[in-house]
Each structure stands twice: as structure tokens, then as C-alpha cells.
Design a protein around this motif. Structure first.
Motif, mmCIF file in Angstrom:
data_model
loop_
_atom_site.group_PDB
_atom_site.id
_atom_site.type_symbol
_atom_site.label_atom_id
_atom_site.label_comp_id
_atom_site.label_asym_id
_atom_site.label_seq_id
_atom_site.Cartn_x
_atom_site.Cartn_y
_atom_site.Cartn_z
ATOM 1 N N ASP A 146 0.804 -1.225 0.000
ATOM 2 C CA ASP A 146 0.000 0.000 0.000
ATOM 3 C C ASP A 146 0.836 1.274 0.000
ATOM 4 N N SER A 147 2.163 1.153 0.152
ATOM 5 C CA SER A 147 3.015 2.342 0.240
ATOM 6 C C SER A 147 4.305 2.139 -0.534
ATOM 7 N N GLN A 182 9.699 -2.270 6.070
ATOM 8 C CA GLN A 182 9.423 -2.553 4.671
ATOM 9 C C GLN A 182 10.491 -3.472 4.071
ATOM 10 N N ASP A 190 8.547 6.717 -4.396
ATOM 11 C CA ASP A 190 7.785 7.933 -4.703
ATOM 12 C C ASP A 190 8.213 8.555 -6.023
#
Length: 339
Positions: A100-101, A109, A233
Motif C-alpha cells: 500500500d506504500s 518494509q 515515490d
């Protein structure tokens, strides 16, 4: 049924035999799913073209028809890197921080990506070991092939036993949320990506071709390194990660990577070789198709490492080959490996 068809049937039966490999699995784990070891929504979508990628094809039928040469095959991303090794509940809850990220410089992570690599390899190796054992006494096995099967079974069982030990280490670390016990190097990139991968190895040789571990059956304990790509990102990242229990050998791998760069070797070449040495990857179709025939030959040679049990692993498989094939670059590196 012929030996080839019987072997394929045995492998298919094992692949479809789902079980939950979560560290806290139990009787409630009944909704087994085909989990992606390489994320469909994040990683695979970065390189998919019309919903497809290339993946390695090295099954028995293909190897026989091509004279032992591996091939790349176009596949839809719904079927790439999946394994029936998690129940829906555990998969959703455990891997939410990475599904989800985007990846950040985050120990939890990193641990989860590494654990997913472990679970997928555990599933595959256990299936291979059981399939080989089932085939040894098959009536249609040629006598000349029986010893090869016996040798392959011994090798698979030995590798699986080492993997079982590490699975227990990772199980305990995640159960206790000991994420700080993981070491890693993160290479960040904002350039287009051509390969996504999720794999592991017991490092036998480093990036300069020096032997690190003897993978023979007499070795009682082997250190383990995982590696994977992940969406970020602002692009993607390539990560080397390991549990602190494998520090000695994995730190040598890390140091050899730095030495190679100091000697003028390209980081992109070294990590491409590592990616191709793993069978669990996906490749951008247009990138591969644009390579020259000689470049594709070099890539297929790297992909073939370890696929033939009669051919030993060359000591330089991470040290040379595929120079200049990678058309991506890494912008920066962050070191969570310690000293």
C-alpha cells in the motif's frame, strides 16, 4: 504416461498444493491465494506493456526442445511471479506496509520484502524437492537419467534444508518485530526500469569472482542474501537485504560491490547480472527486443546460470558479462548495512 509428462504433472500438482507460509499460520489459513512475489500493482505495472512482460522459461520440455537453452516467454502480469504460499488474510495484513506504500528507507518494509522473497523460494524449493522424489521410481525414467534425478534430489534437499533454517530465523524476526536485525543497501533510481526481480541466493562468489562459501553438501550452515526491486515515490529502487545472522558473507558481498565500483566497474552491470541469475524476474518486452543479437545472447547466457545440474556455476558469473546492456542508472545509495 511418459517421463516428461509425468514430471510436468508432478510439478503442477505441487504448484497447486497451496499452503500458508506465514510465520503465524494455523488451522484458519484456508483461503489460499495466488500471491505475487513481485507486486502486480506497483512493480510489474512499471514495466508492463499492454499488460505483458517477458519471463524465464526453463521447464523440462523447453530445455529439451532447445538443447538445454533457456528462453524468454511473453506472459500476462496476472500470472507472473505468483505462488500459492499465503492465505488471503495473512497476505493482506502482513504485506500491507509494502503493498500500500512506496518503498522508503524503512527497516520494516525491507524486512517484509525480504520475507516475501524467502516465502516464494521456500514454496518453489519444497515443490521441486517433492516432485523429484516422486519421479525417482517412475517406471518410465531412463536408467541413464535415474542417477541424475538422485543427484538433483540430493542437491534440492540440501538447499531446502538451508532455506528452512533461514525461514525460521525470518519467522522469529517478523513475529517479534525485530526489524532492526535486517541489514540492507538501497540503490535509488528515477530512470526507466527494464527489470523487476525478487530473489535470493547463498552467495558463493562475490562481484569480483572470489569464492565466499562452499555450497557443497558438507557445509552445515550457509549465509543468505535477498535482493529485490521496489516502487518508490520518484521511481524505483534495487535493494540488497539480509538478516544479521548472515552478516559475515553478505558484508563481503557488499564490500566487493564497492571495490568493483572503485575499479571502474558499472554498478548497473553488476546488479543486472545478479538479477538475471535469479529466475524470479520480469523483463520489459521492448527493452529486450531492442537489444542486439549478441547482447541477447549475453543475457541468455546469464539467465542460464544454474539451470543445468551438469554444468557448474562459473566463478565469474557476477563479475563479468552483460556489460553495457542496462540502460538505466542509479541516482544515489543509502546504506543500512552497518559495519
Amino acid at each position: 504416461m511418459s517421463f516428461t509428462h509425468a514430471h510436468q504433472a508432478a510439478m503442477a500438482q505441487q504448484r497447486n498444493r497451496g499452503r500458508c507460509l506465514h510465520h503465524d499460520n494455523g488451522a484458519r489459513c484456508d483461503a489460499i491465494i495466488s500471491a505475487h512475489s513481485i507486486q502486480k500493482g506497483g512493480q510489474l505495472n512499471l514495466i508492463a506493456e499492454q499488460g505483458h512482460v517477458y519471463r524465464l522459461t526453463a521447464d523440462l520440455t523447453t530445455l529439451r526442445s532447445t538443447g538445454g537453452k533457456v528462453q524468454l516467454k511473453k506472459a500476462g502480469i496476472n500470472k507472473v511471479s505468483t505462488f500459492r504460499g499465503m492465505c488471503k488474510d495473512h497476505d493482506n495484513k502482513l504485506f500491507a506496509p509494502i503493498d500500500d506504500s512506496p518503498l522508503k528507507f524503512d527497516h520494516e518494509q525491507i524486512a517484509l520484502y525480504a520475507y516475501r522473497s524467502i516465502c516464494r523460494e521456500y514454496f518453489v524449493k519444497e515443490n521441486a524437492a517433492r516432485s523429484l522424489e516422486a519421479m525417482i521410481n517412475h517406471p518410465d525414467v531412463p536408467q541413464a537419467s535415474r542417477q541424475l534425478l538422485l543427484d538433483s534430489t540430493q542437491g534440492q534437499n540440501s538447499g531446502f534444508q538451508h532455506l528452512q533454517r533461514h525461514k525460521l530465523i525470518y519467522d522469529a524476526a517478523l513475529s517479534e518485530q525485530s526489524f532492526a536485525d535486517f541489514r540492507f543497501l538501497v540503490f535509488w533510481s528515477s530512470s526507466p526500469c527494464a527489470i523487476q526481480a525478487s530473489g535470493l541466493l547463498f552467495p558463493d562468489y562475490d562481484f569480483l569472482g572470489r569464492q565466499l562459501q562452499d555450497l557443497g553438501p558438507e557445509t552445515e550452515a550457509l549465509d543468505l542474501l535477498t535482493f529485490f526491486t521496489a516502487p518508490t515515490d520518484h521511481g524505483w529502487a534495487y535493494v540488497l537485504a539480509w538478516h544479521q545472522s548472515s552478516d559475515q558473507t553478505c558484508q563481503w558481498v557488499r564490500d566487493s560491490l564497492q571495490e568493483g565500483i572503485c575499479q571502474g566497474r558499472k554498478l548497473e552491470d553488476m546488479l543486472l547480472r545478479l538479477s538475471l541469475a535469479c529466475e524470479n524476474h520480469a523483463i520489459r518486452i521492448s527493452w529486450w527486443d531492442k537489444l542486439t543479437p549478441s547482447a541477447q545472447h549475453a543475457g541468455l547466457t546469464a539467465l542460464s546460470v544454474g539451470t543445468d545440474p551438469n554444468v557448474g556455476i562459473p566463478s565469474d558469473y557476477l563479475a563479468s558479462g552483460c556489460e553495457g546492456l542496462a540502460d538505466w542508472i542509479f541516482d544515489s545509495v543509502q546504506d543500512g548495512a552497518g559495519n
